[in-house]
Design a protein around this motif. Structure first.
Motif, mmCIF file in Angstrom:
data_model
loop_
_atom_site.group_PDB
_atom_site.id
_atom_site.type_symbol
_atom_site.label_atom_id
_atom_site.label_comp_id
_atom_site.label_asym_id
_atom_site.label_seq_id
_atom_site.Cartn_x
_atom_site.Cartn_y
_atom_site.Cartn_z
ATOM 1 N N LEU A 171 0.821 -1.203 0.000
ATOM 2 C CA LEU A 171 0.000 0.000 0.000
ATOM 3 C C LEU A 171 0.862 1.262 0.000
ATOM 4 C CD1 LEU A 171 -3.296 0.438 1.852
ATOM 5 C CD2 LEU A 171 -1.594 2.217 2.111
ATOM 6 N N VAL A 172 1.902 1.257 0.839
ATOM 7 C CA VAL A 172 2.790 2.428 0.905
ATOM 8 C C VAL A 172 3.550 2.583 -0.410
ATOM 9 C CG1 VAL A 172 4.809 3.412 2.064
ATOM 10 C CG2 VAL A 172 2.986 2.364 3.408
ATOM 11 N N HIS A 213 -6.969 7.596 0.202
ATOM 12 C CA HIS A 213 -7.133 6.145 0.103
ATOM 13 C C HIS A 213 -5.975 5.416 0.774
ATOM 14 C CE1 HIS A 213 -10.455 6.888 -2.639
ATOM 15 N NE2 HIS A 213 -9.696 7.795 -3.208
ATOM 16 N N SER A 214 -4.787 6.010 0.715
ATOM 17 C CA SER A 214 -3.638 5.401 1.369
ATOM 18 C C SER A 214 -3.812 5.386 2.886
ATOM 19 C CB SER A 214 -2.367 6.159 0.996
ATOM 20 O OG SER A 214 -1.250 5.585 1.622
ATOM 21 N N GLU A 225 -9.120 0.218 -1.861
ATOM 22 C CA GLU A 225 -8.050 1.226 -1.772
ATOM 23 C C GLU A 225 -6.838 0.822 -2.607
ATOM 24 O OE1 GLU A 225 -10.013 0.666 0.891
ATOM 25 O OE2 GLU A 225 -10.805 2.715 0.758
ATOM 26 N N THR A 277 1.443 4.178 -3.008
ATOM 27 C CA THR A 277 1.288 5.608 -2.698
ATOM 28 C C THR A 277 2.542 6.378 -3.087
ATOM 29 O OG1 THR A 277 -0.046 4.911 -0.792
ATOM 30 C CG2 THR A 277 0.601 7.225 -0.902
ATOM 31 N N LEU A 336 -5.332 2.984 -5.698
ATOM 32 C CA LEU A 336 -3.936 3.433 -5.665
ATOM 33 C C LEU A 336 -3.153 2.909 -6.859
ATOM 34 C CD1 LEU A 336 -3.183 3.133 -1.843
ATOM 35 C CD2 LEU A 336 -3.290 5.232 -3.187
ATOM 36 N N LEU A 375 -4.205 2.187 5.243
ATOM 37 C CA LEU A 375 -3.158 1.990 6.248
ATOM 38 C C LEU A 375 -3.754 1.931 7.651
ATOM 39 C CD1 LEU A 375 -0.056 1.762 6.336
ATOM 40 C CD2 LEU A 375 0.031 4.211 6.785
ATOM 41 N N PRO A 427 -4.796 10.713 -3.697
ATOM 42 C CA PRO A 427 -4.284 9.377 -3.350
ATOM 43 C C PRO A 427 -4.023 9.196 -1.864
ATOM 44 C CG PRO A 427 -2.667 10.638 -4.636
ATOM 45 C CD PRO A 427 -3.949 11.385 -4.694
ATOM 46 N N ILE A 428 -3.660 10.284 -1.158
ATOM 47 C CA ILE A 428 -3.346 10.142 0.258
ATOM 48 C C ILE A 428 -4.569 9.730 1.064
ATOM 49 C CG2 ILE A 428 -3.754 12.582 0.845
ATOM 50 C CD1 ILE A 428 -1.363 12.339 2.760
#
Length: 266
Positions: free
Chosen positions: A146-147, A210-211, A231, A150, A235, A215, A207-208
């Motif tokens: 996920l990170v 959904h990140s 998510e 992003t 992303l 998270l 995008p942040i």
């Protein structure tokens, strides 16, 4: 490539070590910020309805927001800052005629700021744990995936920001705009659900948002892939769109600057 990246990293480490007070000052700032939000979290009831989908603990909620935002804003701003530094010092043309591709130069120049921002993020989470925040690390691969998606999205935005600096010879408005939008609409300090309905659409195109949503599901609720599948898909789309757009814009921006002979202008 590894040798080139290492040389850029060592260069930036040497420059940073020439400012011996920088690290202590940043650690002091991190400590003060963490303590500040720890006490702010004391006045927010754990049963607050809007925090329930994120575990109910505002302190842990905001620390994740601060940690990820720190990393992402460094990604967005560092490449433009490297271009601007090369313009003012007169070294940008020498860098761009080396065998290393311009995009790689920007990426390598961002390695140290990125590594230092990761240190700050881990410091936030580690210090938060000492103050009682609980983070789940049961799905490390999902967290990394996920990170990473992003980061790719914001890497593209960073290239777009660097294009502004290259052509306009001043600090990019993109970094300021992204930081402001993330703070106001990205769910960094508060859940996006507090926003009026007519403003929530803005958070959905960042995008942040959904990140952080994914998270927090992973690290505050201990959820699995089913909870963040949507998510991850969003992303992936942001990563492809932003990275492609950033590379194309920087390529054409560099061609324009070379054609105009303005690389040495500042």
């Amino acid at each position: 490539m590894l040798h080139q990246a290492l040389n850029f990293l060592l260069r930036d480490i040497r420059v940073d070590l020439s400012y011996p007070l920088r690290l202590p000052a940043q650690i002091a700032t991190l400590c003060i910020t963490t303590v500040l939000f720890f006490f702010m979290g004391k006045i927010i009831h754990p049963q607050e309805q809007l925090l329930q989908p994120y575990g109910g603990d505002y302190f842990a909620f905001v620390l994740l927001g601060l940690a990820l935002t720190d990393i992402l804003l460094v990604i967005v701003s560092s490449m433009g800052e490297e271009i601007r530094k090369g313009q003012t010092l007169g070294t940008i043309e020498a860098l761009l005629i080396t065998p290393v591709s311009p995009s790689a130069i920007l990426l390598y120049s961002s390695l140290y700021p990125f590594a230092f921002s990761c240190f700050r993020a881990l410091f936030y989470l580690g210090l938060g744990t000492l103050f009682g925040a609980v983070f789940h690390w049961t799905h490390p691969f999902l967290i990394v995936a996920l990170v990473l998606l992003t980061l790719l999205s914001f890497l593209g935005i960073g290239l777009f920001s660097a294009t502004f600096v290259l052509l306009l010879k001043q600090n990019s408005p993109v970094s300021w705009a992204i930081g402001s939008l993330a703070s106001l609409f990205g769910g960094v300090m508060y859940p996006t659900e507090v926003l009026p309905g007519w403003l929530q659409w803005i958070s959905q195109i960042l995008p942040i948002t959904h990140s952080l949503r994914g998270l927090r599901q992973l690290m505050l609720n201990g959820a699995g892939v089913d909870a963040i599948r949507w998510e991850l898909l969003i992303l992936c789309g942001f990563a492809v769109l932003c990275l492609t757009g950033g590379l194309v814009s920087f390529h054409y921006g560099l061609q324009i600057a070379r054609r105009q002979g303005s690389l040495l202008h500042y």
